[in-house]
Design a protein around this motif. Structure first.
Motif, PDB file in Angstrom:
ATOM      1  N   ILE A   7       0.851  -1.195   0.000  1.00  0.00           N
ATOM      2  CA  ILE A   7       0.000   0.000   0.000  1.00  0.00           C
ATOM      3  C   ILE A   7       0.882   1.239   0.000  1.00  0.00           C
ATOM      4  CG2 ILE A   7      -1.849   1.222   1.215  1.00  0.00           C
ATOM      5  CD1 ILE A   7      -2.360  -1.540   2.675  1.00  0.00           C
ATOM      6  N   LEU A   8       0.621   2.141  -0.925  1.00  0.00           N
ATOM      7  CA  LEU A   8       1.402   3.376  -1.037  1.00  0.00           C
ATOM      8  C   LEU A   8       0.497   4.582  -0.796  1.00  0.00           C
ATOM      9  CD1 LEU A   8       4.108   4.168  -3.667  1.00  0.00           C
ATOM     10  CD2 LEU A   8       2.381   5.877  -3.119  1.00  0.00           C
ATOM     11  N   HIS A   9       0.884   5.416   0.169  1.00  0.00           N
ATOM     12  CA  HIS A   9       0.144   6.635   0.488  1.00  0.00           C
ATOM     13  C   HIS A   9       0.912   7.851  -0.025  1.00  0.00           C
ATOM     14  CE1 HIS A   9      -2.902   4.950   3.243  1.00  0.00           C
ATOM     15  NE2 HIS A   9      -1.950   4.094   3.594  1.00  0.00           N
ATOM     16  N   TYR A  80       6.307   2.382 -10.937  1.00  0.00           N
ATOM     17  CA  TYR A  80       6.786   1.325 -11.834  1.00  0.00           C
ATOM     18  C   TYR A  80       7.737   0.385 -11.096  1.00  0.00           C
ATOM     19  CZ  TYR A  80       9.000  -1.032 -15.759  1.00  0.00           C
ATOM     20  OH  TYR A  80       9.488  -1.997 -16.624  1.00  0.00           O
ATOM     21  N   ASN A  81       8.629   0.980 -10.281  1.00  0.00           N
ATOM     22  CA  ASN A  81       9.624   0.173  -9.579  1.00  0.00           C
ATOM     23  C   ASN A  81       9.039  -0.573  -8.374  1.00  0.00           C
ATOM     24  OD1 ASN A  81      11.797   0.869 -11.281  1.00  0.00           O
ATOM     25  ND2 ASN A  81      12.127   2.791 -10.167  1.00  0.00           N
ATOM     26  N   GLU A  82       8.155   0.089  -7.626  1.00  0.00           N
ATOM     27  CA  GLU A  82       7.609  -0.509  -6.406  1.00  0.00           C
ATOM     28  C   GLU A  82       6.442  -1.452  -6.689  1.00  0.00           C
ATOM     29  OE1 GLU A  82       8.734  -0.552  -3.513  1.00  0.00           O
ATOM     30  OE2 GLU A  82      10.170   1.094  -3.427  1.00  0.00           O
ATOM     31  N   LYS A  83       5.699  -1.163  -7.775  1.00  0.00           N
ATOM     32  CA  LYS A  83       4.523  -1.970  -8.144  1.00  0.00           C
ATOM     33  C   LYS A  83       3.566  -2.200  -6.965  1.00  0.00           C
ATOM     34  CE  LYS A  83       6.711  -4.381 -11.994  1.00  0.00           C
ATOM     35  NZ  LYS A  83       7.827  -3.397 -12.092  1.00  0.00           N
ATOM     36  N   PRO A  84       3.054  -1.103  -6.361  1.00  0.00           N
ATOM     37  CA  PRO A  84       2.101  -1.267  -5.258  1.00  0.00           C
ATOM     38  C   PRO A  84       0.778  -1.848  -5.749  1.00  0.00           C
ATOM     39  CG  PRO A  84       2.214   1.027  -5.917  1.00  0.00           C
ATOM     40  CD  PRO A  84       3.292   0.316  -6.679  1.00  0.00           C
ATOM     41  N   ASP A  85       0.094  -2.536  -4.873  1.00  0.00           N
ATOM     42  CA  ASP A  85      -1.242  -3.041  -5.188  1.00  0.00           C
ATOM     43  C   ASP A  85      -2.283  -1.935  -5.049  1.00  0.00           C
ATOM     44  OD1 ASP A  85      -0.478  -5.916  -5.374  1.00  0.00           O
ATOM     45  OD2 ASP A  85       0.034  -5.590  -3.262  1.00  0.00           O
ATOM     46  N   ILE A  86      -2.007  -1.003  -4.147  1.00  0.00           N
ATOM     47  CA  ILE A  86      -2.975   0.041  -3.809  1.00  0.00           C
ATOM     48  C   ILE A  86      -2.247   1.368  -3.669  1.00  0.00           C
ATOM     49  CG2 ILE A  86      -4.645   0.842  -2.077  1.00  0.00           C
ATOM     50  CD1 ILE A  86      -4.732  -2.257  -1.250  1.00  0.00           C
ATOM     51  N   ILE A  87      -2.843   2.423  -4.214  1.00  0.00           N
ATOM     52  CA  ILE A  87      -2.363   3.775  -3.958  1.00  0.00           C
ATOM     53  C   ILE A  87      -3.507   4.567  -3.355  1.00  0.00           C
ATOM     54  CG2 ILE A  87      -2.850   4.461  -6.337  1.00  0.00           C
ATOM     55  CD1 ILE A  87      -0.785   6.647  -6.046  1.00  0.00           C
ATOM     56  N   LYS A 104      -1.426   5.427 -15.464  1.00  0.00           N
ATOM     57  CA  LYS A 104      -0.469   5.109 -16.531  1.00  0.00           C
ATOM     58  C   LYS A 104       0.342   3.859 -16.211  1.00  0.00           C
ATOM     59  CE  LYS A 104      -1.394   8.562 -19.287  1.00  0.00           C
ATOM     60  NZ  LYS A 104      -2.020   8.287 -20.618  1.00  0.00           N
ATOM     61  N   THR A 105       0.628   3.649 -14.929  1.00  0.00           N
ATOM     62  CA  THR A 105       1.428   2.481 -14.533  1.00  0.00           C
ATOM     63  C   THR A 105       0.551   1.307 -14.096  1.00  0.00           C
ATOM     64  OG1 THR A 105       1.677   3.490 -12.339  1.00  0.00           O
ATOM     65  CG2 THR A 105       3.482   3.802 -13.896  1.00  0.00           C
ATOM     66  N   ARG A 106      -0.754   1.449 -14.297  1.00  0.00           N
ATOM     67  CA  ARG A 106      -1.734   0.372 -14.073  1.00  0.00           C
ATOM     68  C   ARG A 106      -1.733  -0.176 -12.641  1.00  0.00           C
ATOM     69  NH1 ARG A 106      -1.399  -3.106 -19.758  1.00  0.00           N
ATOM     70  NH2 ARG A 106      -1.839  -1.335 -21.145  1.00  0.00           N
ATOM     71  N   ILE A 107      -1.776   0.744 -11.678  1.00  0.00           N
ATOM     72  CA  ILE A 107      -1.932   0.333 -10.282  1.00  0.00           C
ATOM     73  C   ILE A 107      -3.321  -0.287 -10.144  1.00  0.00           C
ATOM     74  CG2 ILE A 107      -1.921   1.082  -7.886  1.00  0.00           C
ATOM     75  CD1 ILE A 107       0.776   1.343  -9.369  1.00  0.00           C
ATOM     76  N   ILE A 372     -13.072  -3.126   1.899  1.00  0.00           N
ATOM     77  CA  ILE A 372     -13.199  -2.507   0.575  1.00  0.00           C
ATOM     78  C   ILE A 372     -12.108  -3.018  -0.357  1.00  0.00           C
ATOM     79  CG2 ILE A 372     -13.122  -0.311  -0.691  1.00  0.00           C
ATOM     80  CD1 ILE A 372     -14.296   0.953   1.921  1.00  0.00           C
ATOM     81  N   TYR A 373     -10.882  -3.162   0.164  1.00  0.00           N
ATOM     82  CA  TYR A 373      -9.803  -3.745  -0.638  1.00  0.00           C
ATOM     83  C   TYR A 373     -10.201  -5.130  -1.152  1.00  0.00           C
ATOM     84  CZ  TYR A 373      -6.553  -0.285   1.443  1.00  0.00           C
ATOM     85  OH  TYR A 373      -5.902   0.846   1.849  1.00  0.00           O
TER      86      TYR A 373
END
Length: 386
Positions: A7-9, A80-87, A104-107, A372-373
């Motif tokens: 998860i990225l905030h 792109y580098n971290e490839k989080p599942d959620i932002i 654009k990076t398809r999160i 929700i996730y």
């Protein structure tokens, strides 16, 4: 189906308020459940430094007007580098850049969190941000949820009211000891009692209304003082001190500044008041106030203005008392009711604490978010299969 998420905030905000506390506390809770956390925030801000010290992976992005292109490229590279599942984005500036970069990076899951009640225009740009770039919107008040649903014609499953959840303190100081400690800190008689405010010391918080209310009833409140905890500009605090002098109550008003450990302060109060006003357009700005929830868990009786966000928490005469916004006479009456009718006040204290433990802890908030996730993941997997 994956059970743990990265998860990225993101946030563009630089202070340490309820928004930043929400991000940090939620992240700590998620980490304890096994999820991985990344924080993107302006470098060397309170949140950035606290997250880094905790051990979260952090990225410093300033979100300045002059660095929009640079920030956007950094975000795309990070995603792109971290490839989080959620932002999950938390501010206007970072939401607009980060949601574009995430698309654009398809999160897989993109969330926009809205932490205030300010109205949003139905522009082409905003429609794209709120309806296309994010999968879901999280708000902290029912008022904001209803406003955004109306403006953008959002479906119920596109937007959710998820108030801030607090981490319950492990130990609470005995009330009499907390009150005496605050009196000693302020150089007052040990028997002094306190009416208090906790939060950002700014004009929109309605603190002048609290001072005026105290003036009206101080002759009935012998031994009581006002304690104001929180940060504000020197200019505004000086204006409040000037008002106190004009009202001839300056010796009974105390500004403690920022309290790192706020729990003993709540325990020292006979009641906590949140007198927030409306903005210049008559719009309630207050999100679901963390300070009220914190006071309730500390068994401190609460009083608030009839301001959306506050009314989501205070059920009048059940969990606290509400007064007419900006009406110092009505606030004065509610303070007297709280202090003079101890039996009824104790009943409200218990009801309020039970409410917080059931709906407003970090556990309750975290469970709602995880639900929700999971629902989104199930929805995406069904679309993939068919």
């Amino acid at each position: 189906m994956i059970s743990l998420y990265k998860i990225l905030h993101t946030t563009c905000h630089t202070r340490w308020g309820s928004l930043e506390k929400r991000i940090f506390n939620e992240s700590v809770w998620m980490e304890k459940k096994g999820h991985k956390i990344i924080i993107v925030a302006p470098k060397d801000t309170h949140l950035f430094l606290k997250a880094k010290k905790h051990g979260f992976k952090v990225y410093g992005i300033e979100f300045n007007k002059l660095s929009i292109i640079k920030d956007y490229k950094l975000l795309k590279s990070t995603f792109y580098n971290e490839k989080p599942d959620i932002i999950n984005t938390h501010g206007n500036k970072d939401s607009r850049l980060a949601l574009f970069a995430a698309e654009k990076t398809r999160i897989p899951l993109r969330i926009l969190s809205r932490h205030n009640n300010a109205h949003v225009r139905n522009s082409w740009y905003n429609r794209r941000v709120y309806k296309k770039l994010c999968h879901y919107i999280f708000t902290t008040t029912d008022y904001t949820t209803k406003h955004l649903q109306k403006v953008f014609k959002l479906k119920p499953m596109q937007i959710f009211s998820i108030p801030n959840g607090i981490t319950e303190p492990g130990h609470l100081l005995e009330k009499a000891k907390a009150r005496k400690a605050l009196a000693q800190e302020l150089g007052l008689d040990p028997g002094t009692k306190f009416i208090g405010f906790v939060g950002r010391v700014s004009q929109d918080k309605g603190i002048s209304t609290l001072l005026e209310a105290f003036k009206k009833i101080k002759h009935k409140l012998l031994g009581y003082h006002l304690a104001i905890a929180g940060e504000g500009t020197n200019e505004y605090i000086n204006s409040l001190k000037s008002l106190a002098r004009n009202l001839q109550i300056e010796t009974q008003i105390h500004f403690t500044g920022f309290k790192k450990d706020v729990w003993p302060f709540y325990r020292a109060l006979a009641c906590k008041v949140l007198p927030s006003s409306l903005d210049i357009k008559g719009v309630p700005f207050e999100e679901t106030p963390q300070a009220l929830i914190e006071a309730m868990i500390c068994e401190c009786p609460v009083i608030g203005s009839k301001n959306d966000g506050i009314v989501d928490i205070i059920d009048h005469e059940k969990t606290g008392l509400l007064f007419k916004t900006n009406d110092s006479s009505d606030l004065a009456d509610k303070i007297l009711q709280t202090l003079q009718y101890e039996g009824i006040t104790k009943e409200r204290i218990k009801t309020a604490r039970d409410l917080v433990k059931k709906h407003h802890t970090i556990d309750a908030m975290g469970r709602d978010i995880i639900r929700i996730y999971r629902l989104h993941q199930i929805k995406m997997e069904k679309q993939y299969l068919f």
